[in-house]
Each structure stands twice: as structure tokens, then as C-alpha cells.
Design an enzyme around this catalytic site. Structure first.
Site, PDB file in Angstrom:
ATOM      1  N   SER A   1       0.853  -1.014   0.109  1.00 47.54           N
ATOM      2  CA  SER A   1       0.077   0.058   0.043  1.00 47.54           C
ATOM      3  C   SER A   1       0.798   1.263   0.023  1.00 47.54           C
ATOM      4  O   SER A   1       0.434   2.366  -0.082  1.00 47.54           O
ATOM      5  CB  SER A   1      -0.827  -0.119   1.140  1.00 47.54           C
ATOM      6  OG  SER A   1      -0.091   0.055   2.521  1.00 47.54           O
TER       7      SER A   1
ATOM      8  N   GLU B   1      -5.763  -0.193  -7.178  1.00 51.73           N
ATOM      9  CA  GLU B   1      -4.413   0.653  -7.789  1.00 51.73           C
ATOM     10  C   GLU B   1      -3.319  -0.278  -8.538  1.00 51.73           C
ATOM     11  O   GLU B   1      -3.098  -1.281  -7.954  1.00 51.73           O
ATOM     12  CB  GLU B   1      -3.828   1.365  -6.731  1.00 51.73           C
ATOM     13  CG  GLU B   1      -4.688   2.553  -6.004  1.00 51.73           C
ATOM     14  CD  GLU B   1      -4.386   3.132  -4.920  1.00 51.73           C
ATOM     15  OE1 GLU B   1      -4.568   4.609  -4.804  1.00 51.73           O
ATOM     16  OE2 GLU B   1      -3.558   2.562  -4.292  1.00 51.73           O
TER      17      GLU B   1
ATOM     18  N   HIS C   1      -2.801  -3.240  -5.749  1.00 55.30           N
ATOM     19  CA  HIS C   1      -3.070  -2.614  -4.362  1.00 55.30           C
ATOM     20  C   HIS C   1      -4.546  -2.874  -4.413  1.00 55.30           C
ATOM     21  O   HIS C   1      -5.271  -2.302  -4.790  1.00 55.30           O
ATOM     22  CB  HIS C   1      -2.602  -1.460  -4.224  1.00 55.30           C
ATOM     23  CG  HIS C   1      -3.271  -1.048  -2.704  1.00 55.30           C
ATOM     24  ND1 HIS C   1      -3.304   0.574  -2.608  1.00 55.30           N
ATOM     25  CD2 HIS C   1      -3.308  -1.600  -1.787  1.00 55.30           C
ATOM     26  CE1 HIS C   1      -3.793   0.463  -1.339  1.00 55.30           C
ATOM     27  NE2 HIS C   1      -3.667  -0.805  -0.569  1.00 55.30           N
TER      28      HIS C   1
END
Length: 591
Positions: A121, A154, A142
Site C-alpha cells: 500500500s 490501484e 493494491h
């Protein structure tokens, strides 16, 4: 030619890893889940079975579908079980050396065309990728927690990620039912970079005893429509997790706004990590529980009625949208309310608009005809400030310009009876500067309603260094009587909501300015990844770029914090007359 991925590996079967396994298996993929030992494998399997059983109990999955899903999942404590996987997703703890070690081992296990993805992250995907002999096949993927529910992923492409790897992973995200945003390798990516800076500011606000934890959280939920307040969210995520990500982001950019608030470090040292330890900013029923229980910081019982000033008649200075919303709120609550417009014609027009608003309430079944008539009967329209001479409280709701407000309060000071409370609805100006225009600053307070006042439940009650204690108590109590949730704070620019909201919006503009992501991707990340009702650019265009710029300038002048300086792009758009929806062009163009 796109890869034909049929089997996916997931390394790490904690809450996030097990969630990723579930997502992939739900979408029909064969999945191999890996943990470090047999005991951890069993815990991971239990995570998966518990989550899918919950979905069955809620009617979101049949027992047959659950069985088929679980049959598609195999688990092991041996990385060699990943040999036939076309994609491997790493979801081990957020430690760079651990992740590099895992990726270094995968080179000798999976096929050369297999894709290696990290669920980090915040850590550098490039740094992780260089632990392999084929860094071009490494990418960031992510997921957000809980992975089976959250739609956003993401996708982080490094400078060495092969284009075909990026396209294959983007296509895969669609097959998993996710909404992907593609970004470069920058610490925190989109969502965490914007979210955690905001959470960090909330910690600093609480650390400085500016407002209670309950008031900070209520302000952001009721004032911005967020799913959770910042301190409650910190407890849910885990203070240690947030600290680690903030520290990573800070070390990359050296922006003070990302430097973890000292209170975070102290709480982590004390073992107060949030829900998982049963105590963080709040105290919980037990470890892992989400039920808050009272502790030493819980607000005490209600106010003592003996310390309250009597409120019978209410005055409102102004006849604009906000002013008339406030009039409607008081009238519906049974208070005789006089509002003052600048002319007789404006007063009549405002009264007609009020009647129309009440009529709409009747038509929608939210108000009876009798209640509508009673509310309207409590309202007196005027164009003379002298008609406020006998009211017990005046709420000023005129233009957001200091000199205009000061002139109004000079007049109210001369006109209103002794003991009357004088309240300003300013959203960002110093209340004390308004108060000092009078000879009775102890009677002056901020009473910041949110638009539309008839709907929004929040009122920020702003106390200056001169405000009398009984005035604070009276206004706080009055908010409850008119159906509002009062949050108390000191007289500091932006109060609670704007001082947390607008730096976040400014951060989003800077991200756009740096060409890191598009308006659409940033908005999507915050809505799908964080549950925000609007993305930052949707919100900016709705609020008005000129209004936003004015608030950000006030915040910068108050705090002199470099990171609060308005983004140049915002200033340029305002100078060009692109103010948002009201001019049909802002960050987006409107029909």
C-alpha cells in the site's frame, strides 16, 4: 498476445490475502494460497470460510456457490505450489526486506512469463521488483480492505514494468469485477497518499486538544458525509499500519504534512493500536471488537439547565440561501423567528422562497400541512435591523467578508438587548475579529451551519477566548433543541471540517498538477477505495473554486504551513473564471 491466466497464487493469507483469494476464486480462477507454516495456512483457510459463510448468511451467495468457490482454492506452506500460476500476488506484512525475499525466491519457481504483483500500500514497487531477475514482469496490484467488497484496485506500473504486463493486469482487474486506476510508483499511490495525510491532521487536532475525539469524528461524518470519522477509521485500520505508511510517504517526499503526528508513535509504544488491541483513540468491548465502550475521555452527562440563557425569540440577519435555511430550521422547531433582508422586496421574495421550501416538504410527505402552516406562522420578514431589538439570539448569515460582518456586528451590538447572544455563521473567518467589533465580545460565538441548513445535521459551535461559558452552553443546548448535532471547537481558521477537508482537496489538486493521475482516477480512488460520497474534484466544482481558494488562503495565513499554500492550478482556474458548476467549467466542463 494477452496471457491466458487461469491460476492465480496469493502469498500471505491474513485478512487481506484471504480476501484476495476470495475475490479471485469468486471470479472462477483456480487459486493457490500460501502461508509460512501449517498453522498459518489453517488460519487463512478459516478466514476464507468465515467470510464466505457470512456472505451465505446474508443471502449474497448460495451454499452451492460457496462450496464451488472453496473447491477452487488449494492452500500450502510451500512456495513450490505456485509453479503453474500465471499470476502471483504477494500480500505479506508491509516490510520491504520480507517482500524482496519473497520475490527473489519466485524467480526459480514460476514460469518466465508469469506476472508477479505486490499488494503493497505504500512501499516502492521498483525496490521490490529489483529483487528478481526479471523486474519488467513485476507490478503493483493494491487491493482495498475488505477486498471482496471494495471495488477499487490501484495498479502501479514502475519505469521498468513491461507494457504487456500492465495491459494484462488491467484486463484481469476487470475480470475480477474491480475498477482499476493506473498510477506510477509513488509512496502511498492515490488513496493512501490523500487519505492518510487527512487522518494525520485529525490526530494533530486531537493531540492539541482542539476538539474532542467524538466531535472531530461527528463533524466529518455529518459535515462531509464520510462513512467514518478519522479517529474511528484510524482505530479500524490500525495505528501501527497508518504510522508505517505515513513514515514511508514522508521519507520519500519530506512533506511535513506526512510526518506522523507524535501522538501516533506514543500510542503505538503503549500498545494502543486500535480495534485489534481493544483500545486506540476509543476503547472497545474487547480485542477485535467494533463496539465502543465508555472510558475516561467519554463526554459526561448533559448540560446543567441552570447555566443556560433563556431563548424564546430568534433573529437571523440575512435573506440568502443559508439564512433562509436557518430560518426554516428554527421555525420548524417552534421558535418565533425574525429575519432581516436588505430591502422590503428582498424580504418578501425570501419569505416566498421559504413558503415554497415548506410546500415541497409537504408534497414529499416530510411535513404535514398543519406543521407547514405553524412553521410559517413563526416567521416575521423584515428589512430593518431594529426589529431584532428584542430577540434572545441573532444568527448572522451574510457575505463571507470580514469588514461586512464587522459592520453588521457593530449594528447588532447597538440594537440588541443586553444578554442577547450574537452568533456568526462564518465558515473560515476569525470569530474573535467579528466579536471585537462589539462592546460585548463575551456574548459572541460562532454557529457554523452547513448547507443546506434544513438537511445537514451538523453545527460547529466556535468559542473564542472571550466567549462566556454560559453562551457556549446555551448555544450547544439550542442546537440539540433544533435537531442539530453540535460540535465544539476553538476559534481557529477552518474550525474542524474545513481545516481537515480543504488541505485534502488541495493535496488532490497538487497530485493532478504533478500529472500523477487524472481527475477521473483520483475521484474514483477516493469514492471506490475510501467510500467518500464525492471525489475531491467533484466536490471542488460543487463548492466553487473561488470559495475553495478563499478558504485555503485563510488556512495558509493562519497556520503558515507550506503544505497548506493553495495549489497554483487552483489559483489559475479562478483567475480564468472557471469556478466550477456555477460557471459550467472548473476541473470539468458541464453542459
Amino acid at each position: 498476445m494477452a496471457r491466458e491466466i487461469t491460476k492465480i497464487g496469493v502469498i500471505g493469507l491474513g485478512t487481506m490475502g484471504a480476501g484476495i483469494v476470495e475475490v479471485c476464486a469468486r471470479s472462477g480462477f483456480e487459486v493457490v494460497g500460501i502461508e509460512m507454516d501449517a498453522e498459518a495456512v489453517e488460519r487463512g483457510r478459516e478466514h476464507l470460510e468465515t467470510s464466505t459463510s457470512r456472505a451465505v448468511s446474508r443471502g449474497k451467495m448460495t451454499e452451492e456457490d460457496q462450496k464451488a468457490l472453496l473447491d477452487r482454492v488449494t492452500t500450502s506452506d510451500d512456495l513450490a505450489a505456485l509453479a503453474e500460476c500465471g499470476l502471483v500476488v504477494e500480500a505479506v506484512p508491509e516490510q520491504i526486506e520480507l517482500k524482496r525475499e519473497v520475490f527473489g525466491k519466485l524467480d526459480d519457481i514460476v514460469a518466465e512469463d508469469a506476472i508477479l504483483a505486490t499488494n503493497t500500500s505504500s512501499l516502492s514497487v521498483t525496490d521490490i521488483a529489483t529483487a528478481t531477475r526479471h523486474p519488467s514482469r513485476v507490478i503493483g496490484l493494491h487491493f482495498f480492505n475488505p477486498a471482496p467488497v471494495q471495488k477499487l484496485v490501484e495498479i502501479i506500473a514502475t519505469v521498468i514494468t513491461a507494457p504487456d504486463v500492465l495491459e494484462d493486469v488491467r484486463a484481469l482487474a476487470g475480470r475480477l469485477g474491480k475498477e482499476p486506476v493506473v498510477v506510477g510508483d509513488q509512496a502511498g499511490f492515490i488513496a493512501n497518499r490523500l487519505l492518510l495525510a487527512y487522518l494525520n491532521r485529525a490526530v494533530a487536532m486531537y493531540e492539541n486538544k482542539y476538539a474532542s475525539r467524538e466531535d472531530i469524528d461527528a463533524a466529518m461524518v455529518l459535515g462531509c458525509g464520510l462513512p467514518m470519522g478519522p479517529l474511528a477509521l484510524l482505530d479500524l485500520i490500525g495505528l501501527d499500519v497508518v504510522y508505517a505508511v505515513l513514515d514511508t510517504i514522508y521519507k520519500e517526499g519530506r512533506d511535513k504534512l506526512h510526518a506522523p503526528a507524535p501522538m501516533l508513535k506514543h500510542m503505538i509504544s503503549a500498545g494502543l493500536l486500535g480495534r485489534k488491541t481493544g483500545r486506540g483513540f476509543y476503547t472497545y468491548e474487547g480485542k477485535g471488537s467494533g463496539k465502543v465502550v465508555d472510558d475516561a475521555s467519554t463526554p459526561k452527562a448533559s448540560l446543567d439547565g441552570a447555566s443556560l440563557r433563556p431563548i424564546g425569540k430568534v433573529g437571523v440577519a440575512g435573506s440568502g440561501t443559508m439564512a433562509m435555511g436557518i430560518v426554516e430550521v428554527f421555525a420548524k422547531a417552534g421558535y418565533d423567528t425574525t429575519f432581516v433582508a436588505r430591502s422590503e422586496a428582498k424580504a418578501e421574495a425570501a419569505l416566498a422562497k421559504l413558503a415554497k421550501s415548506l410546500d415541497k416538504g409537504v408534497q414529499r410527505g416530510k411535513l404535514s400541512q398543519e406543521a407547514r402552516d405553524e412553521a410559517l406562522g413563526h416567521v416575521i420578514a423584515s428589512h430593518s435591523l431594529d426589529d431584532l431589538s428584542d430577540v434572545d439570539i441573532v444568527v448572522e448569515a451574510i457575505a463571507e467578508e470580514l469588514d461586512i460582518k464587522q459592520a453588521m456586528f457593530e449594528n447588532l451590538d447597538e440594537i440588541c438587548k443586553s444578554g442577547a447572544i450574537l452568533a456568526t455563521t462564518t465558515s473560515s473567518l476569525p470569530v474573535i475579529q467579528v466579536a471585537m467589533a462589539t462592546n460585548r465580545p463575551g456574548d459572541v460565538i460562532g454557529m457554523h451551519f452547513f448547507n443546506p441548513a434544513q438537511v445537514m445535521k451538523l453545527v460547529e459551535v466556535v468559542t473564542t477566548v472571550s466567549t462566556s461559558a454560559d453562551v457556549v452552553d446555551t448555544v450547544t443546548d439550542l442546537c440539540g433543541k433544533i435537531g442539530k448535532r453540535a460540535v465544539n471547537c476553538a476559534d481557529r481558521s477552518g474550525f474542524i471540517v474545513n481545516s481537515l477537508l480543504f488541505p485534502y482537496l488541495n493535496d488532490a489538486i497538487k497530485m493532478l498538477e504533478a500529472h500523477y493521475a487524472t481527475t477521473d482516477d483520483i475521484d474514483l480512488a477516493m469514492k471506490a477505495g475510501c467510500g467518500y460520497p464525492m471525489g475531491p474534484f467533484e466536490l471542488l466544482d460543487t463548492v466553487g473554486l473561488d470559495v475553495s481558494l478563499a478558504i485555503e488562503k485563510e488556512l495558509y495565513l493562519e497556520f503558515r504551513e507550506r503544505g497548506f499554500a493553495p495549489a497554483p492550478l487552483l489559483e489559475h482556474l479562478v483567475k480564468a473564471g472557471y469556478l466550477g458548476r456555477k460557471t459550467r467549467r472548473g476541473f470539468r466542463t458541464y453542459a
